[in-house]
Design a protein around this motif. Sequence first.
Motif, PDB file in Angstrom:
ATOM      1  N   GLY A 305       0.802  -1.215   0.000  1.00  0.00           N
ATOM      2  CA  GLY A 305       0.000   0.000   0.000  1.00  0.00           C
ATOM      3  C   GLY A 305       0.837   1.269   0.000  1.00  0.00           C
ATOM      4  O   GLY A 305       0.400   2.306   0.514  1.00  0.00           O
ATOM      5  N   LEU A 306       2.010   1.213  -0.616  1.00  0.00           N
ATOM      6  CA  LEU A 306       2.920   2.364  -0.593  1.00  0.00           C
ATOM      7  C   LEU A 306       2.421   3.533  -1.448  1.00  0.00           C
ATOM      8  O   LEU A 306       2.851   4.671  -1.246  1.00  0.00           O
ATOM      9  CB  LEU A 306       4.313   1.931  -1.063  1.00  0.00           C
ATOM     10  N   LEU A 307       1.526   3.239  -2.383  1.00  0.00           N
ATOM     11  CA  LEU A 307       0.997   4.314  -3.225  1.00  0.00           C
ATOM     12  C   LEU A 307      -0.136   5.066  -2.534  1.00  0.00           C
ATOM     13  O   LEU A 307      -0.658   6.043  -3.069  1.00  0.00           O
ATOM     14  CB  LEU A 307       0.506   3.751  -4.564  1.00  0.00           C
ATOM     15  N   GLY A 308      -0.523   4.610  -1.333  1.00  0.00           N
ATOM     16  CA  GLY A 308      -1.508   5.348  -0.558  1.00  0.00           C
ATOM     17  C   GLY A 308      -2.829   4.657  -0.344  1.00  0.00           C
ATOM     18  O   GLY A 308      -3.603   5.047   0.525  1.00  0.00           O
ATOM     19  N   ASP A 309      -3.118   3.617  -1.139  1.00  0.00           N
ATOM     20  CA  ASP A 309      -4.380   2.899  -0.982  1.00  0.00           C
ATOM     21  C   ASP A 309      -4.088   1.515  -0.412  1.00  0.00           C
ATOM     22  O   ASP A 309      -3.639   0.616  -1.120  1.00  0.00           O
ATOM     23  CB  ASP A 309      -5.092   2.775  -2.329  1.00  0.00           C
ATOM     24  N   LYS A 310      -4.333   1.343   0.902  1.00  0.00           N
ATOM     25  CA  LYS A 310      -4.011   0.097   1.576  1.00  0.00           C
ATOM     26  C   LYS A 310      -4.880  -1.068   1.099  1.00  0.00           C
ATOM     27  O   LYS A 310      -4.519  -2.230   1.303  1.00  0.00           O
ATOM     28  CB  LYS A 310      -4.190   0.266   3.093  1.00  0.00           C
ATOM     29  N   ASN A 311      -6.015  -0.776   0.485  1.00  0.00           N
ATOM     30  CA  ASN A 311      -6.934  -1.823   0.042  1.00  0.00           C
ATOM     31  C   ASN A 311      -6.726  -2.232  -1.411  1.00  0.00           C
ATOM     32  O   ASN A 311      -7.452  -3.088  -1.921  1.00  0.00           O
ATOM     33  CB  ASN A 311      -8.380  -1.353   0.233  1.00  0.00           C
ATOM     34  N   LYS A 312      -5.769  -1.595  -2.070  1.00  0.00           N
ATOM     35  CA  LYS A 312      -5.552  -1.885  -3.491  1.00  0.00           C
ATOM     36  C   LYS A 312      -4.162  -2.456  -3.698  1.00  0.00           C
ATOM     37  O   LYS A 312      -3.164  -1.800  -3.392  1.00  0.00           O
ATOM     38  CB  LYS A 312      -5.727  -0.609  -4.325  1.00  0.00           C
ATOM     39  N   VAL A 313      -4.109  -3.687  -4.186  1.00  0.00           N
ATOM     40  CA  VAL A 313      -2.825  -4.347  -4.451  1.00  0.00           C
ATOM     41  C   VAL A 313      -2.536  -4.377  -5.944  1.00  0.00           C
ATOM     42  O   VAL A 313      -1.467  -3.982  -6.400  1.00  0.00           O
ATOM     43  CB  VAL A 313      -2.819  -5.781  -3.875  1.00  0.00           C
ATOM     44  N   ASP A 314      -3.499  -4.843  -6.731  1.00  0.00           N
ATOM     45  CA  ASP A 314      -3.300  -4.989  -8.173  1.00  0.00           C
ATOM     46  C   ASP A 314      -3.756  -3.725  -8.900  1.00  0.00           C
ATOM     47  O   ASP A 314      -4.945  -3.405  -8.915  1.00  0.00           O
ATOM     48  CB  ASP A 314      -4.083  -6.193  -8.701  1.00  0.00           C
ATOM     49  N   TYR A 315      -2.803  -3.035  -9.503  1.00  0.00           N
ATOM     50  CA  TYR A 315      -3.119  -1.807 -10.234  1.00  0.00           C
ATOM     51  C   TYR A 315      -3.354  -2.065 -11.722  1.00  0.00           C
ATOM     52  O   TYR A 315      -3.967  -1.263 -12.406  1.00  0.00           O
ATOM     53  CB  TYR A 315      -1.991  -0.784 -10.055  1.00  0.00           C
ATOM     54  N   GLY A 316      -2.838  -3.183 -12.226  1.00  0.00           N
ATOM     55  CA  GLY A 316      -3.029  -3.493 -13.632  1.00  0.00           C
ATOM     56  C   GLY A 316      -1.865  -3.034 -14.490  1.00  0.00           C
ATOM     57  O   GLY A 316      -0.802  -2.642 -13.998  1.00  0.00           O
ATOM     58  N   ILE A 317      -2.093  -3.076 -15.787  1.00  0.00           N
ATOM     59  CA  ILE A 317      -1.028  -2.805 -16.748  1.00  0.00           C
ATOM     60  C   ILE A 317      -0.566  -1.354 -16.638  1.00  0.00           C
ATOM     61  O   ILE A 317      -1.365  -0.426 -16.596  1.00  0.00           O
ATOM     62  CB  ILE A 317      -1.492  -3.125 -18.173  1.00  0.00           C
ATOM     63  N   THR A 318       0.738  -1.202 -16.583  1.00  0.00           N
ATOM     64  CA  THR A 318       1.372   0.101 -16.417  1.00  0.00           C
ATOM     65  C   THR A 318       2.518   0.207 -17.422  1.00  0.00           C
ATOM     66  O   THR A 318       3.124  -0.799 -17.784  1.00  0.00           O
ATOM     67  CB  THR A 318       1.905   0.253 -14.980  1.00  0.00           C
ATOM     68  N   CYS A 319       2.804   1.398 -17.872  1.00  0.00           N
ATOM     69  CA  CYS A 319       3.895   1.622 -18.819  1.00  0.00           C
ATOM     70  C   CYS A 319       4.947   2.530 -18.189  1.00  0.00           C
ATOM     71  O   CYS A 319       4.607   3.513 -17.517  1.00  0.00           O
ATOM     72  CB  CYS A 319       3.376   2.263 -20.100  1.00  0.00           C
ATOM     73  N   ALA A 320       6.207   2.207 -18.428  1.00  0.00           N
ATOM     74  CA  ALA A 320       7.299   2.999 -17.861  1.00  0.00           C
ATOM     75  C   ALA A 320       8.447   3.099 -18.854  1.00  0.00           C
ATOM     76  O   ALA A 320       8.563   2.296 -19.778  1.00  0.00           O
ATOM     77  CB  ALA A 320       7.791   2.367 -16.560  1.00  0.00           C
ATOM     78  N   MET A 321       9.283   4.103 -18.662  1.00  0.00           N
ATOM     79  CA  MET A 321      10.492   4.289 -19.462  1.00  0.00           C
ATOM     80  C   MET A 321      11.672   3.685 -18.706  1.00  0.00           C
ATOM     81  O   MET A 321      11.950   4.072 -17.567  1.00  0.00           O
ATOM     82  CB  MET A 321      10.735   5.769 -19.719  1.00  0.00           C
ATOM     83  N   VAL A 351      15.038  -5.639 -11.733  1.00  0.00           N
ATOM     84  CA  VAL A 351      15.440  -4.352 -12.283  1.00  0.00           C
ATOM     85  C   VAL A 351      14.718  -3.248 -11.500  1.00  0.00           C
ATOM     86  O   VAL A 351      13.482  -3.230 -11.443  1.00  0.00           O
ATOM     87  CB  VAL A 351      15.084  -4.260 -13.778  1.00  0.00           C
ATOM     88  N   TYR A 352      15.474  -2.359 -10.922  1.00  0.00           N
ATOM     89  CA  TYR A 352      14.870  -1.284 -10.133  1.00  0.00           C
ATOM     90  C   TYR A 352      14.778   0.001 -10.963  1.00  0.00           C
ATOM     91  O   TYR A 352      15.738   0.408 -11.619  1.00  0.00           O
ATOM     92  CB  TYR A 352      15.686  -0.995  -8.881  1.00  0.00           C
ATOM     93  N   ILE A 353      13.582   0.631 -10.930  1.00  0.00           N
ATOM     94  CA  ILE A 353      13.393   1.944 -11.550  1.00  0.00           C
ATOM     95  C   ILE A 353      12.648   2.827 -10.555  1.00  0.00           C
ATOM     96  O   ILE A 353      11.836   2.337  -9.762  1.00  0.00           O
ATOM     97  CB  ILE A 353      12.596   1.859 -12.872  1.00  0.00           C
ATOM     98  N   PRO A 354      12.891   4.133 -10.569  1.00  0.00           N
ATOM     99  CA  PRO A 354      12.142   5.024  -9.675  1.00  0.00           C
ATOM    100  C   PRO A 354      10.697   5.145 -10.121  1.00  0.00           C
ATOM    101  O   PRO A 354      10.360   4.913 -11.284  1.00  0.00           O
ATOM    102  CB  PRO A 354      12.880   6.355  -9.806  1.00  0.00           C
ATOM    103  N   LEU A 355       9.834   5.522  -9.195  1.00  0.00           N
ATOM    104  CA  LEU A 355       8.411   5.642  -9.492  1.00  0.00           C
ATOM    105  C   LEU A 355       8.150   6.683 -10.573  1.00  0.00           C
ATOM    106  O   LEU A 355       7.177   6.606 -11.322  1.00  0.00           O
ATOM    107  CB  LEU A 355       7.651   6.016  -8.210  1.00  0.00           C
ATOM    108  N   THR A 356       9.036   7.651 -10.679  1.00  0.00           N
ATOM    109  CA  THR A 356       8.885   8.704 -11.693  1.00  0.00           C
ATOM    110  C   THR A 356       9.066   8.182 -13.111  1.00  0.00           C
ATOM    111  O   THR A 356       8.823   8.912 -14.068  1.00  0.00           O
ATOM    112  CB  THR A 356       9.899   9.830 -11.438  1.00  0.00           C
ATOM    113  N   SER A 357       9.486   6.920 -13.243  1.00  0.00           N
ATOM    114  CA  SER A 357       9.641   6.338 -14.574  1.00  0.00           C
ATOM    115  C   SER A 357       8.310   5.970 -15.205  1.00  0.00           C
ATOM    116  O   SER A 357       8.234   5.750 -16.423  1.00  0.00           O
ATOM    117  CB  SER A 357      10.529   5.093 -14.505  1.00  0.00           C
TER     118      SER A 357
END
Length: 831
Positions: A305-321, A351-357
């Motif tokens: 729940g680091l993104l702020g929503d303790k009840n949400k685990v699966d966010y789904g497909i995400t795109c990053a650079m 592979v670690y990337i920052p959240l800003t990616s």
Amino acid sequence: MSNSIFAVFSAVVLIGLIYSGANLLTFTAAIGASALGFYALGGLGELGLTIFAAVYLPIAIVLNVSGLRRGVLTAPIFKAFSKALPAMSPTEKDALEAGDTWWEADLFGGKPDWAKLMNVKYTELTAEEKSYLDNETEELCKMLDDWKITFELKDLPQEVWDFMGKKKFFAMLISKEHGGLGFSPYAQSCVVAKIATRSLTASVTVMVPNSLGPGELIMHYGTQEQKDYWLPRLVDGREIPCFGLTGPEVGSDASAIPDTGVVVKTTVNGKEELGIMLNFSKRYITLAPVATVVGLAFKLKDPQGLLGDKNKVDYGITCAMVPADTPNVQIGRRHFPGAVFMNGPIIGNNVYIPLTSIIGGREMAGKGWRMLVECLSAGRGISLPALSAASGWGMYLATGAYARIRRQFKMPIGRFEGVQEATGKIGGLTYKLEASRVLTATACAECAPSVVTAMMKYHMTEMMREIILRSMDVHGGRTVILGPRNYLGQAYQAMPVAITVEGANIMTRNLIVFGQGAIRCHPWVLKEMQAAQNPNKAEGLRDFDKAFFGHLGHIVNRAMRALVLGLSGNRLAKSPVSGPMAGYAKALERRSAALAFTADVAMGVLGGELKRRERLSARLGDVLSQLYMATAVLKYFETNGRLADELPHAQWAIEDSLAEIDKALNEFNRNFPNKAVGKMLSFVAFPFGMGKSKGPSDKTNAEVAELLMTRNVFANRLLDKVFVGEGLSDPTGRILEAADKLLSIEPGYSNFLKAVSTGKVVGDGLEAQLKDAVAKNLISSDLAQGIREYEPIRFDAILTDDFSKDYLRTNGQIPDEIVEAKPVTEYKAAA
């Protein structure tokens, strides 16, 4: 007025109201008025009128008083519908709602607004775009030697890579604000297509960064910081992008991505930050071996729940650079596809990337699927249709030229009816391809048409396949032997690439076109679904009531339209034009109505089962696609001035589409699970029997085949779009030069050959025969000189390549000795 006459009059009025789509109040009022009319004429007594009123009035009141209707009729239907509607995942919801509908929605709706199509203004090239095609693109094509690229180097030369980066070929869709070219979809299509007429490898290399990739995603969804950093670097070539979507377990079903990213908290350079730990395995990624940055699609999870929503685990497909030099990213190895463009795997372990990616920042976490679906239009609607059209352009010109200069049994092979069957199809399909390309590129400039682009990806690549196969038939051994002279072999070898990418064609046809189109293009279905899922039940019931009864009216109206238009032999259908296309427009409008009714009945009878019956749904998708392409041809012909040379092309293309439509509807109805419903659908669509369209006639096919061998108006338009080089490095230029030279000396050349074959001209070799013909005043000295110049060009154009064993063994690393072939003219002239 007698009761019988009034009965006929009433029936005609009611049918007319249904046909015209009158609203519910008008229709119920007309029924009441008819009853009163019968009463006034004595056809209905007081008792009969009382019984009628007792039945009619409650129904009419319930139907037309919206509040009462919702409580009595709609509420139980709404409740049942909501329960029956399967749960929709966020991914499915995004896929359905992504993108826009366009002209295809009119065709699916069964009552096309022809003015909408005819008022569309084709996108035209700006002066800057035209200059780029005539200069930078032309210069790039001159740098390309496709045989050297595909056989010797297995790559583009470094100077070509440098030139493409310097001249911003990778930045056509990036706006000028960020230093890109900011070209229209049509201009991008023209650039990609022109390069494709010279080198498929170079065309794909240019195509990918300008379709689904990091540049487009950053342009549409990136934060300002991401735009400021990445876009200038993509523009000037400092960064070469690729997009990591597909993998060993992920092909057409991109939603099944197994690659994951987990939100973690870690310390970087002594400072605590949120980031993502990635694990992924991607395959088939174009430009991956040379990419410096990867646009990566993965499924994001946040178990803590680091993104702020303790009840949400699966966010789904995400795109990053993800920069390619990020630790633990494995990149650089190559696949070896049918063409030699850069394509390879990308693997990442921890592979670690920052959240800003994340493209668009943390608020876009989990919204990657919608981003991808909306951006697929570039690949499906611009790039792949451009490749397909380019194949058509090239084969139209080259096959027509070859059919003219290649002689067998003392006549050009293009005059044999068996060959004409193939060349006529090449000409007709190329016309359909080009008309569809131009209209679809215009659509992509106006909106993001997700259904249209899926249709065009499938059908245009399939037409490309057919054109290449028929061209192979005509050329025979000329294209079996690979080498610098062969302009067909590489296209044939690489053909599966276009069939497979951006969703394999089988899946696109069977799952996407109708599966997405039936909901997005239908005027009421999506609204019904959205109403059922509205958490505000009162608001949902109100919206559902309007959509449901609108849907019922739609079904009844389209059934009547299809039947009446069929019974009238299309005479009551509308046409936006007069002249030779008018009848075709009416035939298409009738089939549009038949599609609308058939699709509604199928969805009503089969429900969710229709999606699983892929053969059935695919046939309805074929009908919609062929309607779209046929109307594209109609508009293309009319917009270009109804030219005589183009009429046989347009007739062939539309008659082919009508035959495919009737075939699909007949097969749908014949194979419908409920045989009674299938027969009813057949009667409504074709009241006088199964669809009769048989496709282009032999006469039309022969007319197109004959035009293919000339410099007709359409051929000249194509010549303006393709690259035609000079010298031995350009096989297309060689064959066109020979055909042009032949056209300049005909019919005198044919008369000369006939004189030789009949014995009027004698001599042991060409030169002796020419001298004898001139001496006998059978040909002029100027014609004789023209034949002398033509013969070596003709012979050179039909030759195939041969190589030393060492050259082939080393893939061209050992130079080959060229042995020049000489025409056998010591015995007789070509015949």
